[in-house]
Write a protein that holds these residues in place. Structure first.
Motif, PDB file in Angstrom:
ATOM      1  N   LEU A 153       0.829  -1.204   0.000  1.00  0.00           N
ATOM      2  CA  LEU A 153       0.000   0.000   0.000  1.00  0.00           C
ATOM      3  C   LEU A 153       0.861   1.251   0.000  1.00  0.00           C
ATOM      4  CD1 LEU A 153      -2.936   1.019   0.153  1.00  0.00           C
ATOM      5  CD2 LEU A 153      -2.709   1.033   2.644  1.00  0.00           C
ATOM      6  N   ASP A 154       1.915   1.252   0.816  1.00  0.00           N
ATOM      7  CA  ASP A 154       2.814   2.416   0.879  1.00  0.00           C
ATOM      8  C   ASP A 154       3.556   2.624  -0.436  1.00  0.00           C
ATOM      9  OD1 ASP A 154       2.040   2.776   3.483  1.00  0.00           O
ATOM     10  OD2 ASP A 154       3.851   1.902   4.375  1.00  0.00           O
ATOM     11  N   ALA A 155       3.820   1.522  -1.150  1.00  0.00           N
ATOM     12  CA  ALA A 155       4.574   1.626  -2.406  1.00  0.00           C
ATOM     13  C   ALA A 155       3.752   2.238  -3.528  1.00  0.00           C
ATOM     14  CB  ALA A 155       5.072   0.244  -2.822  1.00  0.00           C
ATOM     15  N   GLY A 156       2.425   2.170  -3.411  1.00  0.00           N
ATOM     16  CA  GLY A 156       1.580   2.696  -4.481  1.00  0.00           C
ATOM     17  C   GLY A 156       1.800   1.930  -5.766  1.00  0.00           C
ATOM     18  N   ASP A 157       2.184   2.642  -6.834  1.00  0.00           N
ATOM     19  CA  ASP A 157       2.457   2.002  -8.117  1.00  0.00           C
ATOM     20  C   ASP A 157       3.934   1.672  -8.309  1.00  0.00           C
ATOM     21  OD1 ASP A 157      -0.215   2.153  -8.856  1.00  0.00           O
ATOM     22  OD2 ASP A 157       0.016   4.152  -9.743  1.00  0.00           O
ATOM     23  N   ASP A 158       4.743   1.899  -7.285  1.00  0.00           N
ATOM     24  CA  ASP A 158       6.183   1.639  -7.385  1.00  0.00           C
ATOM     25  C   ASP A 158       6.430   0.146  -7.132  1.00  0.00           C
ATOM     26  OD1 ASP A 158       8.938   1.475  -7.214  1.00  0.00           O
ATOM     27  OD2 ASP A 158       9.161   3.325  -6.047  1.00  0.00           O
ATOM     28  N   PHE A 159       6.416  -0.638  -8.195  1.00  0.00           N
ATOM     29  CA  PHE A 159       6.529  -2.083  -8.071  1.00  0.00           C
ATOM     30  C   PHE A 159       7.863  -2.485  -7.455  1.00  0.00           C
ATOM     31  CE2 PHE A 159       6.737  -6.502  -9.049  1.00  0.00           C
ATOM     32  CZ  PHE A 159       5.427  -6.919  -9.183  1.00  0.00           C
ATOM     33  N   ASP A 160       8.942  -1.843  -7.843  1.00  0.00           N
ATOM     34  CA  ASP A 160      10.263  -2.206  -7.323  1.00  0.00           C
ATOM     35  C   ASP A 160      10.356  -1.991  -5.818  1.00  0.00           C
ATOM     36  OD1 ASP A 160      11.215  -3.062  -9.726  1.00  0.00           O
ATOM     37  OD2 ASP A 160      12.362  -1.258 -10.185  1.00  0.00           O
ATOM     38  N   ALA A 161       9.755  -0.908  -5.331  1.00  0.00           N
ATOM     39  CA  ALA A 161       9.774  -0.644  -3.886  1.00  0.00           C
ATOM     40  C   ALA A 161       9.006  -1.729  -3.143  1.00  0.00           C
ATOM     41  CB  ALA A 161       9.174   0.728  -3.602  1.00  0.00           C
ATOM     42  N   ALA A 162       7.851  -2.107  -3.663  1.00  0.00           N
ATOM     43  CA  ALA A 162       7.064  -3.170  -3.046  1.00  0.00           C
ATOM     44  C   ALA A 162       7.813  -4.492  -3.106  1.00  0.00           C
ATOM     45  CB  ALA A 162       5.711  -3.294  -3.740  1.00  0.00           C
ATOM     46  N   ALA A 163       8.454  -4.771  -4.245  1.00  0.00           N
ATOM     47  CA  ALA A 163       9.179  -6.033  -4.431  1.00  0.00           C
ATOM     48  C   ALA A 163      10.303  -6.170  -3.416  1.00  0.00           C
ATOM     49  CB  ALA A 163       9.734  -6.112  -5.853  1.00  0.00           C
ATOM     50  N   ALA A 164      11.048  -5.088  -3.170  1.00  0.00           N
ATOM     51  CA  ALA A 164      12.164  -5.136  -2.226  1.00  0.00           C
ATOM     52  C   ALA A 164      11.665  -5.486  -0.823  1.00  0.00           C
ATOM     53  CB  ALA A 164      12.896  -3.798  -2.218  1.00  0.00           C
ATOM     54  N   GLN A 165      10.541  -4.898  -0.413  1.00  0.00           N
ATOM     55  CA  GLN A 165       9.995  -5.157   0.916  1.00  0.00           C
ATOM     56  C   GLN A 165       9.448  -6.572   1.032  1.00  0.00           C
ATOM     57  OE1 GLN A 165      10.003  -3.065   3.690  1.00  0.00           O
ATOM     58  NE2 GLN A 165      11.457  -1.986   2.381  1.00  0.00           N
ATOM     59  N   VAL A 166       8.796  -7.035  -0.008  1.00  0.00           N
ATOM     60  CA  VAL A 166       8.203  -8.370   0.003  1.00  0.00           C
ATOM     61  C   VAL A 166       9.289  -9.446   0.056  1.00  0.00           C
ATOM     62  CG1 VAL A 166       6.960 -10.024  -1.453  1.00  0.00           C
ATOM     63  CG2 VAL A 166       5.987  -7.763  -1.028  1.00  0.00           C
ATOM     64  N   ILE A 167      10.348  -9.256  -0.692  1.00  0.00           N
ATOM     65  CA  ILE A 167      11.465 -10.213  -0.654  1.00  0.00           C
ATOM     66  C   ILE A 167      12.066 -10.263   0.753  1.00  0.00           C
ATOM     67  CG2 ILE A 167      13.842 -10.589  -1.432  1.00  0.00           C
ATOM     68  CD1 ILE A 167      12.964  -9.706  -4.209  1.00  0.00           C
ATOM     69  N   GLU A 168      12.220  -9.096   1.357  1.00  0.00           N
ATOM     70  CA  GLU A 168      12.796  -9.031   2.707  1.00  0.00           C
ATOM     71  C   GLU A 168      11.910  -9.788   3.701  1.00  0.00           C
ATOM     72  OE1 GLU A 168      13.618  -5.358   5.662  1.00  0.00           O
ATOM     73  OE2 GLU A 168      14.607  -5.194   3.703  1.00  0.00           O
ATOM     74  N   LEU A 169      10.609  -9.613   3.603  1.00  0.00           N
ATOM     75  CA  LEU A 169       9.683 -10.306   4.495  1.00  0.00           C
ATOM     76  C   LEU A 169       9.711 -11.813   4.258  1.00  0.00           C
ATOM     77  CD1 LEU A 169       6.634  -7.872   4.318  1.00  0.00           C
ATOM     78  CD2 LEU A 169       7.988  -8.397   6.366  1.00  0.00           C
ATOM     79  N   TYR A 170       9.783 -12.219   3.010  1.00  0.00           N
ATOM     80  CA  TYR A 170       9.825 -13.643   2.701  1.00  0.00           C
ATOM     81  C   TYR A 170      11.097 -14.288   3.248  1.00  0.00           C
ATOM     82  CZ  TYR A 170       9.950 -17.998   0.074  1.00  0.00           C
ATOM     83  OH  TYR A 170      10.011 -19.331  -0.265  1.00  0.00           O
ATOM     84  N   GLU A 171      12.216 -13.616   3.084  1.00  0.00           N
ATOM     85  CA  GLU A 171      13.478 -14.169   3.582  1.00  0.00           C
ATOM     86  C   GLU A 171      13.484 -14.249   5.101  1.00  0.00           C
ATOM     87  OE1 GLU A 171      16.444 -11.751   1.680  1.00  0.00           O
ATOM     88  OE2 GLU A 171      16.473 -13.035  -0.106  1.00  0.00           O
ATOM     89  N   ALA A 172      12.824 -13.300   5.755  1.00  0.00           N
ATOM     90  CA  ALA A 172      12.698 -13.358   7.220  1.00  0.00           C
ATOM     91  C   ALA A 172      11.858 -14.568   7.632  1.00  0.00           C
ATOM     92  CB  ALA A 172      12.070 -12.070   7.740  1.00  0.00           C
ATOM     93  N   ALA A 173      10.787 -14.822   6.890  1.00  0.00           N
ATOM     94  CA  ALA A 173       9.934 -15.978   7.182  1.00  0.00           C
ATOM     95  C   ALA A 173      10.696 -17.284   6.998  1.00  0.00           C
ATOM     96  CB  ALA A 173       8.705 -15.958   6.278  1.00  0.00           C
ATOM     97  N   VAL A 174      11.474 -17.364   5.925  1.00  0.00           N
ATOM     98  CA  VAL A 174      12.256 -18.578   5.659  1.00  0.00           C
ATOM     99  C   VAL A 174      13.332 -18.767   6.733  1.00  0.00           C
ATOM    100  CG1 VAL A 174      13.868 -19.659   4.049  1.00  0.00           C
ATOM    101  CG2 VAL A 174      11.789 -18.573   3.191  1.00  0.00           C
ATOM    102  N   SER A 175      13.965 -17.684   7.157  1.00  0.00           N
ATOM    103  CA  SER A 175      14.985 -17.774   8.208  1.00  0.00           C
ATOM    104  C   SER A 175      14.391 -18.342   9.493  1.00  0.00           C
ATOM    105  CB  SER A 175      15.585 -16.388   8.485  1.00  0.00           C
ATOM    106  OG  SER A 175      16.291 -15.914   7.357  1.00  0.00           O
ATOM    107  N   THR A 176      13.202 -17.871   9.858  1.00  0.00           N
ATOM    108  CA  THR A 176      12.528 -18.387  11.054  1.00  0.00           C
ATOM    109  C   THR A 176      12.213 -19.869  10.904  1.00  0.00           C
ATOM    110  OG1 THR A 176      11.542 -16.227  11.499  1.00  0.00           O
ATOM    111  CG2 THR A 176      10.509 -18.134  12.542  1.00  0.00           C
ATOM    112  N   ALA A 177      11.708 -20.240   9.739  1.00  0.00           N
ATOM    113  CA  ALA A 177      11.371 -21.643   9.490  1.00  0.00           C
ATOM    114  C   ALA A 177      12.608 -22.528   9.559  1.00  0.00           C
ATOM    115  CB  ALA A 177      10.699 -21.771   8.122  1.00  0.00           C
TER     116      ALA A 177
END
Length: 264
Positions: A153-177
């Protein structure tokens, strides 16, 4: 020269070739072009796009993807058609243009559930991926989804900004797992490569505006249509869910007819 890094052969043929553009993943549960080809007895070589190897670590541009796929396989003769599925349809018109410039005639364009790459689809893909990580608690998965939603939502139409945050969250989830399963953290990077490559694929597609190119194609859509189908010159709809579109025999028969010069 055909690049083995760019295309994977799905079937052999003697007369000509067909290219299929989709994200190449063996772990995705929905039907892919491999299942579609199995339903057709067709004397053409079918080739499936491969992702650039560097996409597992970097987010690449649309031009880099198209350059990677531009070295099309010629072992089966001319390219008679380009097929795209979902976001793969975004790249397909530009690939058709490049092939036409090389071989002098335009391949047919078939679009399966065409969908543009937008931030909301990235969020949906992340949510589905995280919900499958069963080692995390329901509350943890929900929190990750909430954080991803806020980032998108904060990224709006900036796909790259959203992508960077989503990758970071996914890697955090995988690290926990990994920690809970007592797995070697050195392997985390290897485990997350597929997701990073997929986000790169979406990010590149988000750079393109395929609507004009879709006007020359035929859309084959699952129940409920798809966001891009209205731009195609014709839509053929099937009473099947999107996940099963490419393994439906009625769809395969229609594709066979279309590529044989028939019309529905």
């Amino acid at each position: 020269m055909q690049s083995k890094m760019s295309w994977r052969r799905l079937s052999h043929g003697e007369s000509s070739a067909v290219l299929a553009v989709d994200f190449d993943s063996a772990v995705r549960p929905i039907a892919g072009f491999g299942q579609l080809v199995e339903l057709m007895d067709f004397n053409r070589a079918f080739w499936h796009s491969r992702q650039p190897p560097s996409s597992t670590r970097d987010r690449l541009s649309a031009e880099e993807y198209l350059d990677h796929w531009a070295e099309v396989p010629h072992g089966g003769g001319n390219i008679d058609a380009v097929l795209g599925y979902c976001v793969g349809c975004v790249f397909a018109p530009a690939l058709v243009e490049r092939i036409e410039q090389v071989q002098g005639h335009r391949p047919e364009l078939l679009l399966f559930d065409p969908e543009p790459a937008v931030v909301s689809s990235l969020y949906q893909d992340f949510r589905e991926t995280v919900e499958s990580v069963s080692i995390l608690s329901g509350a943890e998965r929900e929190q990750l989804v909430i954080e991803a939603g806020k980032a998108c939502l904060d990224a709006g139409d900036d796909f790259d900004a959203a992508a960077a945050q989503v990758i970071e969250l996914y890697e955090a989830a995988v690290s926990t797992a990994f920690a809970r399963l007592s797995l070697d953290p050195v392997l985390i990077g290897e485990f997350t490569q597929v997701f990073r490559s997929y986000v790169s694929y979406l990010s590149a597609a988000a750079e393109l505006s395929p609507e004009d190119g879709w006007q020359s194609g035929i859309a084959l859509t699952a129940r409920g249509s798809s966001p891009g189908a209205r731009h195609a010159r014709k839509e053929l709809s099937f009473p099947v869910g999107s996940a099963d579109l490419l393994r439906d025999r009625r769809v395969a028969e229609t594709v066979f007819d279309l590529l044989s010069g028939g019309e529905h």
